[in-house]
Structure formats: C-alpha cells, structure tokens
Design an enzyme around this catalytic site. Structure first.
Site, PDB file in Angstrom:
ATOM      1  CG  ASP A 384      -1.924   1.073   1.267  1.00 37.48           C
ATOM      2  OD1 ASP A 384      -2.838   1.019   0.432  1.00 37.48           O
ATOM      3  OD2 ASP A 384      -1.804   1.987   2.106  1.00 37.48           O
ATOM      4  CD  GLU A 413      -2.560   1.734  -3.458  1.00 41.62           C
ATOM      5  OE1 GLU A 413      -3.623   2.356  -3.603  1.00 41.62           O
ATOM      6  OE2 GLU A 413      -1.706   2.049  -2.608  1.00 41.62           O
TER       7      GLU A 413
END
Length: 655
Positions: A384, A413
């Site tokens: 993330d 990401e």
C-alpha cells in the site's frame, strides 16, 4: 569495456546497469548492442550468460540487424529463478572475413593463381576451428582444410567444403581480438511475476450479516470467507488479494463513508492498522486465529489460488508501535503525532511512519514482520502506497526477502508520478498498478501501452478496472457494456490484471462528487448475493470466466513484449495482436471504447506481426462467440456494445 572494438547501447540495461533488468522463467529476453569496427573485416558479437549459481550458459551469438546500423540482436531464455548476469563480446571473425573475400573474388572471375594465398589462409583458419567445433564435426573441418591445400583439385572442389561450413562456424566461431563489456544483471522471477489474474475481496464481508442502516450483525471470518474461494477459482483467478487482516484501531476510528465519528458498532478501515489487540504481526480477532489463516491459505492453494497479503506500513493511534517506538513517527510542534493527510483528505485514524529518526530499527522490524508472514505461507504482497516510504528501505527490504525466498513477489500500489512509479520498479518491485483506469480513449490506451512496453525491463504493469478506492466515471455511467469493455482491455492488453469484488455485479454508484463507491466497503461490511445475481442473469462472472480461460489457453497473452497495434480507421476502436514466437499462437483483439453506439471500422493489419505474408488469407475464430471469419490485410468490422463490445480472435493461417 576492455578490448579492441566498441560495444555500445547494451540492452537489457536498467539505468546504465545500476539495477537488474526483469524477466521471468521461460521468457524470451531480447539482448541487443551496437558494435562496429574499422575496415572491411567481419565482426562477430555474442552474449555470455551466467546462471544464478554461477554456471555458464550455452554460447549465444547475436544476429546483425538492419544493414548500416551496426545493431546486433538475439534472445535468451532463462530457466530458473534468481540473479542472472551477462556480458556482450565482440570479436574478429577470420572465417567470415575469409569467406566473404573468397566468394567476392570468385564472383569477379579470379582463378587458382589469384587465390593461392586466400586458400592457404583459409586452411589456417580451419586448423584453428578444429579445436573449437564439437568433436563430431572435427573431421569435417579437417577435411575442408585438407581440400583447400590439395593442389590436385579444381578451384570449386577445393573451396566448396570450406564454404559449406558457414552455419557450423557461425555457431562455433573462431574468435580473435575479443572485446568484453562489463557485466549486466537480470533478476528472473517465477512466471506469476508477469502473468497473473488477481481478485480482491474483504474476508470480513464474506458470510457477514448486516441489519438496518448497515449495522453489523455478524462479522465474516476466514472460515466463512473460505466458502467464497471455489467461486473465485472457478472464474479463473490465480491470486486472491486480501486487504489488511490485522487488528483495526479504535482511536479515531472512521465511520461509514469515511465519517469522522464512528458508531460503537462500526468496523473501521482495515488500513488503520493496530490496537491493543496487536499490530502488523497479528490477526484481527473477529477473523479468526493464525491457525484459521493458515487453513484459509491451504484451501486457496488447493483451488489453485495464491494469497496476496496487504503490506500497509502505517499505524492507527493505538498501534503497539506508537506506544513502544514513538521515534518511528513524526511529532508536531504541539507534541502530537502527525496523522496522514492528502489535502483536502484527512486520515485521522492513520499515523504515517517516519523513515529518518531510527531507520535501522524501523526497517529491521518491518523485515521481521514480512518474513513472519512469508513463514506462514504468503508469497505475494500488495504494498500500500510504497511511494510514501523511503525508496532505499524498499530496495534493502525486497533484496533481503528475496535472499530468504526468491519466489516472493511485490505489487506496488503507487498511483503517483511516472518517475516514482518507474523508480519503484527499478529498485525491485515485481509489478505495479498503472494509469490504465484513466486511459479511456483508444488513442490514449495505445500511447500508454507503448510507454509500458518500452519500460518492461523494469516495470511490469497490472491493470485494474476498479479498486475499493477507484470507481471511474466510465463505470459509473457506461452501463454493463462498459464493464465488459474495461474487463476486456485489462485482461487482454496486460499479462497481469485484477479486479475488486463487485465488478461482476455491475456495482456503479459513487459517493457524490467522488471517484469511489458509496457505502464503501473500506468502512463497513458488504455481504453480496453472488448466487442470486447469477441466477437472475445479473452477473459478469461468466464473461470474466471466459476471458480468464482465453488467457490461460493462449500463450500469446502471457507476455507484453509481443504486443503490436494495427491501424483501424475509427477512433473509437482499438486493434492489437499478440503472437507467441515459440508456439505460433496468435491472438487478435478489436475492442470498442464506446459503450452506447454501434461502431464500424476498417482494419489494416500488419501481416508479418501475425507471422503471415502480406498477401495471405487467414481464419479468425472469436473466442467469446465462437464465430469464425476469413480475413486478410484489409477487413471491415462491426461492433455492437449491447451484443459484444469486442472481438477476441485466435488467428489460424489457411493451409
């Protein structure tokens, strides 16, 4: 470079060789260089490969490219995971120099007396070649040398045996004045690093029950979520990605639709990691135990799925790290710890990590956490927001993890600036999210794929039509045909693609003024009636299943280097093909970007890209409808988005 001849522009080379290039097992990796020499003597170029264990690979000679450009090209096919190295060598090739000269002189009418020295020099070159060629070919080379020296033969009889050695001495050349480049590296991953199909769901929603006003009645568990695994596998996915499964912070917990004040029963965001129940190495108690998680992984593996775990390096205010290591966070002027902000957005439930106060302590703890989950059987991590963490940490951490288990993969990401996205790929991330979602015209998509193809040596794309954070307006307003269009584009353009649960149910309602779902699953339980939707014919699952089957059945779709675009005279249509050079498998796709109107177009196919001559006819078989057509270079195509918004053809040459 050490030696006699210039060798320039070596590829694959990432940042002038500072970082390893990327490849996967079984991939045909292009190698190229520019090399040249003075005069008219023949130059040869080859690549020397060394495997992960230091073992030398078979000699690979490079072929000359377009005349006059001094470019040399070849391919290698790594067969194991690990760090490979290669050097490019240029050398004087006396056999080819001799052969070129002799054939020209004979062609000019010169006879035995004129060629006496040439025949003697050729015999000396072949004497050297007998020490190089395979043992089975030694006698043939010696006989050719003897023929050159035999004064009782005609010119043709003396020269012919030596000229017929061209192919043998191409692959086993006499090499003189060898020049060698520096060593370049290629990190080779298992094939899933390039070719994969991802599916994302929230385990807490599977088997959950909610009451009025989305009040949680029952929280999903790993056991109830495991019941969804067979359906995910049946759709053809091979990676099941789970948002964070750790305890969720209780301080500053967000409510439904990201409201600042949560009700006592609200479940909070999984990305607000940590509470008095544990941190990044703990399981949310309502999901189950570590034993339940291991059982979930086993069930997934039995159905051909790998579990991808979310690695979100951030903390809720009540994470144990906040108590035990306040130096790992940023303290503001008033003494409070800074929460995450991306103006105008505020994330009061999340504390970012500070990578400068105690970099050694923090990075060692994160490495411990990652390796803990690797030990539980997790081999894929979706990371993330990696672009908000120190890049030197990622380079160090990924290398450390790969040293323990080279099969571990990392998906970045990072919806951020191109330089940062490319930089994350260079330092070791296996795959990356991309701007695919925002490329909504045929022209934009063609340009973007060209950029990605050019950077495939360091950044592998993963295309997602939707995520819990992203519901593009094209899906909000385009209706079911647009869901098909975006799914075809994602799955057929990129070797890796993924989707977030709900896409197959045509979920399309956004929070007003935002590019994300209303009643967002990030903040509440969201059980879905999967079976009911399929019974009612309101599910895209059968279509997704077919697309994933097409991907598996056609090796041409497993790569990105092989994509070629073809001209079509309608700006709403995109036409492209992929061809697997080893099997000859070729897929040709024509997809509309218009979900509301019928579109016509006329194609101009680059026939050699299909492995065909310009004049040939061929059959195309639509892998979605089963229809077949006879095509050539120029073809008319009609696409009705309410019937099928794309043709996915397999090309079958006429015999």
């Amino acid at each position: 470079m050490t030696g006699r001849f210039p060798i320039e522009d070596v590829t694959p080379s990432v940042s002038c060789g500072r970082y390893p290039a990327k490849a996967v097992v079984g991939e045909l990796v292009p190698v190229s260089a520019v090399s040249y020499r003075e005069g008219h003597h023949a130059l040869g170029v080859n690549v020397v490969w060394t495997g992960p264990d230091g073992e030398a690979q078979p000699f690979t000679r490079l072929m000359p490219g377009e005349p006059g450009l001094d470019q040399w090209h070849g391919v290698i096919k790594p067969d194991r995971v690990g760090r490979w190295t290669f050097t490019v060598e240029a050398f004087d090739d006396p056999y080819r120099t001799w052969r070129d000269a002799v054939t020209k002189k004979i062609g000019a009418g010169q006879g035995l007396e004129d060629l006496a020295n040439d025949l003697a020099e050729g015999a000396e070159v072949l004497d050297l070649a007998t020490k190089i060629v395979p043992h089975a070919d030694e006698e043939r080379v010696r006989d050719a040398a003897a023929a050159l020296r035999d004064d009782n033969r005609s010119l043709f009889a003396r020269v012919s045996p030596a000229l017929e050695l061209e192919e043998l001495l191409w692959h086993n050349p006499v090499r003189q004045l060898v020049t060698t480049t520096r060593s370049y590296a290629v990190w080779v991953d298992r094939k899933r690093a390039l070719f994969s199909s991802w599916y994302e769901f929230f385990p807490r929603s599977e088997g959950a029950e909610i009451g009025p006003d989305a009040t949680p009645v029952r929280h999903g568990t790993f056991a109830t979520a495991a019941e969804r695994i067979p359906a995910v596998a049946a759709m053809g996915f091979d990676v099941l990605y789970l948002p964070p499964i750790h305890p969720i912070g209780k301080i500053n917990r967000k409510g439904r639709n990201n409201t600042l004040v949560a009700r006592p029963e609200d479940v909070g965001s999984p990305w607000a990691i940590g509470s008095d129940e544990g941190g990044h190495d703990a399981i949310h108690p309502q999901l189950g135990t570590i034993e339940d998680f291991r059982a979930f992984i086993r069930t997934a593996n039995e159905h051909g799925l790998e579990i991808a775990m979310d690695l979100a390096l951030q903390c809720a205010p009540d994470h144990p790290w906040v108590r035990d290591h306040p130096e790992w966070f940023t303290t503001r002027a008033d003494g409070t710890i800074a929460y995450a902000e991306n103006p105008p957005k505020k994330y009061q439930d999340i504390y970012p990590l500070n990578w400068d106060n105690d970099p050694k302590g923090l990075r060692e703890e994160v490495l411990r956490v990652v390796l803990y989950w690797v030990g539980q059987g997790v081999k894929v991590f979706r990371v993330d927001n990696p672009h908000t963490k120190a890049l030197n940490f990622w380079q160090w951490c990924i290398a450390k993890v790969k040293a323990v288990d080279p099969d571990v993969l990392f998906l970045a990401e990072a919806f951020t600036r191109p330089a940062m996205m490319n930089g994350l790929g260079r330092i070791g991330f296996t795959q990356s999210y991309t701007y695919f979602t925002w490329r909504t015209t045929a022209w934009e998509m063609r340009e973007y794929i060209g950029q990605l193809k050019a950077s495939i040596d360091w950044m592998r794309p993963n295309f997602w039509p939707n995520t819990p954070d992203i519901l593009h307006e094209s899906l909000q307003h385009g209706g079911p045909p647009m869901f098909k269009i975006r799914t075809v584009l994602a799955s057929m353009l990129s070797p890796s693609w993924g989707m977030y649960a709900g896409l197959e149910l045509f979920e399309h309602v956004a929070r007003p003024g935002a590019e994300e779902y209303i009643d967002n699953e990030k903040f509440e339980l969201k059980p879905r009636d999967w079976a009911g939707a399929e019974r009612a014919g309101r599910s895209l699952a059968p279509y997704i299943t077919r697309l994933n089957a097409i991907r598996r059945e056609n090796p041409a779709l497993h790569w990105l280097r092989n994509i070629e675009f073809h001209d079509i005279d309608n700006a709403e249509l995109l036409c492209w093909s992929k061809r697997d050079p080893e099997t000859g498998n070729t897929v040709l796709v024509i997809c509309s970007f218009d979900s509301a109107n019928v579109q016509w177009g006329n194609t101009t196919i680059n026939m050699p890209a299909l492995g065909l001559d310009w004049h040939e006819r061929f059959e195309v078989v639509d892998q979605i409808t089963g229809a077949s057509y006879e095509w050539g270079q120029h073809n008319a195509v009609r696409i009705d988005p309410y019937v099928e918004p794309a043709h996915v053809f397999v090309v079958r040459p006429r015999r």
